[in-house]
Scaffold this active site. Structure first.
Site, PDB file in Angstrom:
ATOM      1  N   CYS B  78      35.074 -29.150  33.396  1.00 50.63           N
ATOM      2  CA  CYS B  78      35.563 -30.495  33.689  1.00 50.63           C
ATOM      3  C   CYS B  78      35.288 -30.904  35.139  1.00 50.63           C
ATOM      4  O   CYS B  78      34.141 -31.044  35.524  1.00 50.63           O
ATOM      5  CB  CYS B  78      37.039 -30.620  33.322  1.00 50.63           C
ATOM      6  SG  CYS B  78      37.591 -32.342  33.250  1.00 50.63           S
ATOM      7  N   HIS B 188      37.121 -29.411  27.591  1.00 49.39           N
ATOM      8  CA  HIS B 188      37.988 -28.282  27.924  1.00 49.39           C
ATOM      9  C   HIS B 188      37.930 -27.250  26.804  1.00 49.39           C
ATOM     10  O   HIS B 188      38.629 -27.405  25.802  1.00 49.39           O
ATOM     11  CB  HIS B 188      39.434 -28.758  28.112  1.00 49.39           C
ATOM     12  CG  HIS B 188      39.643 -29.526  29.369  1.00 49.39           C
ATOM     13  ND1 HIS B 188      39.989 -28.918  30.550  1.00 49.39           N
ATOM     14  CD2 HIS B 188      39.518 -30.838  29.640  1.00 49.39           C
ATOM     15  CE1 HIS B 188      40.081 -29.836  31.508  1.00 49.39           C
ATOM     16  NE2 HIS B 188      39.801 -31.008  30.974  1.00 49.39           N
ATOM     17  N   GLU B 190      39.276 -24.446  26.683  1.00 48.69           N
ATOM     18  CA  GLU B 190      40.587 -23.804  26.531  1.00 48.69           C
ATOM     19  C   GLU B 190      41.556 -24.653  25.725  1.00 48.69           C
ATOM     20  O   GLU B 190      42.614 -24.185  25.333  1.00 48.69           O
ATOM     21  CB  GLU B 190      41.167 -23.462  27.909  1.00 48.69           C
ATOM     22  CG  GLU B 190      41.759 -24.625  28.709  1.00 48.69           C
ATOM     23  CD  GLU B 190      40.734 -25.525  29.399  1.00 48.69           C
ATOM     24  OE1 GLU B 190      39.530 -25.384  29.126  1.00 48.69           O
ATOM     25  OE2 GLU B 190      41.167 -26.385  30.194  1.00 48.69           O
TER      26      GLU B 190
END
Lengths: 257, 211
Positions: B78, B188, B190
């Site tokens: 990001c 992202h 995650e």
């Protein structure tokens, strides 16, 4: 290809325990928010929202701990709302692992909190929650105002204007709940949902009143919402997140399947 | 994980541990970064504050060191990806690290798709990503899998050859880039559930080469 519309199960949590009940098949502890969040993560939910309704200050430490545990096991975005009053509350929740923080009453008392929070932490993590009721009589042009204290206390603030103002202040998303519909299973209040989605450029989450899969689809197709939030239809195992997504996709809505 | 004090890094650390990382150290100490087998450069928040923190902690130098070490895998996420570019439109224009030549541009206030339908900014939510190159980090991930994005600015590399994957949001944008031992994602991983965890797992077994 476009952005997928999102399905967001919501957990109401009091002192670390899920209230309003959850009735998953085979779940060990229906009150454990960590286990429930993990279930929704596995079931394909696009986000999870954790609404802390703990009244006491002491209970909030439990909340932080719960958020930490959820964040360790849930690999989708997590929003935490309830009791957020100051920048320090936001920092605490973000540090605990929340991706977004939802501000409700504090934004009404102090709109600059939204501006400051967006500047400090970025708009992407600031959700402004708006609880509305229709205040116009039958036959009058529809007017909706903000209410606090679970819909008991009027503020006189008109809902669309407020949403526009919060977007201008840097809110990254609006969580719109109809207090008239909340818990009724009659479907979203589509009039105000549409009015707000048309008025702001930020994503809007529709909430309050879902009783069927058609309601979820209507929130998007008729209300213009970017995401739909529901609690009981998922908690009680009436429908899985997967079934909801399949139905919405069959209605022509772009979903992450 | 390079920690320059901007936001919560637990999510990335938790996800890496979930897919099998034996030890995740969050630090900006040169020694810890130098000793790591692989390095993650995350980022969240405004670019001005990020760049200020990166420079004041000497993380720009750290990054140079790890990027120049052939075979040491680096994953930027990001704003971490955006910080690697030459400059960003954000905060009235900010000079970035220029490790990957290119710009970071705003989506625009009246961003629309080809049909003229208004698109919301930030670009927030699950969008399809199409790999633009064969890369070990895409293993097990199908073209068009959805990843979670949340950003108002997007990366435009000067060399289109580094684009590793694209998203479509009114135009075709850069979802990921790769060069040598660097892989960077705008989304992202995650927070991208199955697809994101697969990518992170691939990162843990990546040898840092682009073949």
């Amino acid at each position: 290809m476009a952005l997928a519309k999102r399905i967001i199960p919501c957990l109401d949590v009091d002192q670390g325990r899920v209230v309003k009940g959850v009735n998953f098949v085979g779940i060990r502890d229906a009150g454990d928010p960590v286990e429930i969040a993990r279930r929704y993560n596995e079931a394909g939910a696009d986000e999870v929202t954790f609404l802390d309704i703990t009244a006491s200050h002491e209970g909030r430490d439990t909340t932080v701990h719960t958020v930490e545990q959820i964040a360790r096991e849930v690999f989708i975005p997590l929003t935490v709302g309830g009791g957020i009053r100051a920048l320090s509350d936001i920092r605490t929740m973000l540090n605990a692992g929340a991706d977004k923080v939802s501000i409700n009453t504090a934004a009404i008392h102090n709109p600059d909190l939204v501006r400051e929070a967006a500047a400090r932490f970025g708009s992407q993590c600031i959700v402004v929650a708006i609880d509305v009721k229709r205040v116009s009589a039958e036959g009058e042009p529809p007017r909706y105002e903000l209410f606090t204290h679970g819909g008991r206390k009027p503020t006189g603030i008109e809902a669309v204007e407020w949403a526009v103002k919060m977007a201008a202040y840097g809110a990254g998303e609006i969580l719109l709940t109809s207090m008239d519909r909340d818990g009724t299973r009659d479907g979203f209040e589509l009039t105000i949902t549409r009015a707000i989605t048309d008025a702001v450029d930020i994503p809007v989450i529709a909430s309050g009143g879902v009783g069927s899969l058609q309601h979820l689809a209507d929130g998007v197709t008729l209300g213009g919402a970017d995401a739909v939030l529901a609690a009981s239809i998922f908690h009680f195992g009436e429908y899985t997140v997967g079934e909801a997504k399949a139905f919405m996709a069959s209605e022509g809505i772009t979903m992450r399947l | 994980m390079i920690d320059y004090g901007m936001g919560n890094l637990h999510s990335v650390a938790s996800a890496l541990e979930h897919v099998g990382a034996s030890k995740v150290t969050v630090s900006h100490e040169p020694k810890a970064i130098a000793e790591a087998d692989r390095v993650v450069f995350p980022g969240v928040g405004g670019i001005r504050d990020c760049m200020a923190a990166i420079r004041s902690l000497g993380c720009d130098q750290l990054l140079d060191d790890v990027l120049s070490r052939a075979g040491k895998p680096v994953l930027a996420i990001c704003v971490g990806m955006q910080a690697l570019m030459t400059r960003s439109d954000e905060n009235e224009g900010i000079a970035c690290l220029n490790r990957v030549p290119g710009e970071v541009r705003y989506f625009g206030d009246a961003h629309c798709d080809e049909a003229g339908t208004r698109l919301k900014v930030p670009h927030m939510g699950w969008n399809s990503v199409v790999p633009a190159m064969d890369h070990p980090l895409w293993r097990g991930i199908e073209a068009g899998e959805r990843f979670y994005f949340v950003h108002s600015y997007h990366v435009v590399p000067a060399d289109h050859g580094v684009v590793a994957g694209t998203f479509d949001y009114g135009f075709t944008g850069c979802a990921a880039l790769a060069r040598d031992n660097l892989f960077a994602t705008q989304f992202h991983p995650e927070k991208s559930h199955r697809a994101g965890l697969t990518l992170l797992k691939n990162f843990l077994s990546w040898d840092g080469t682009c073949s």
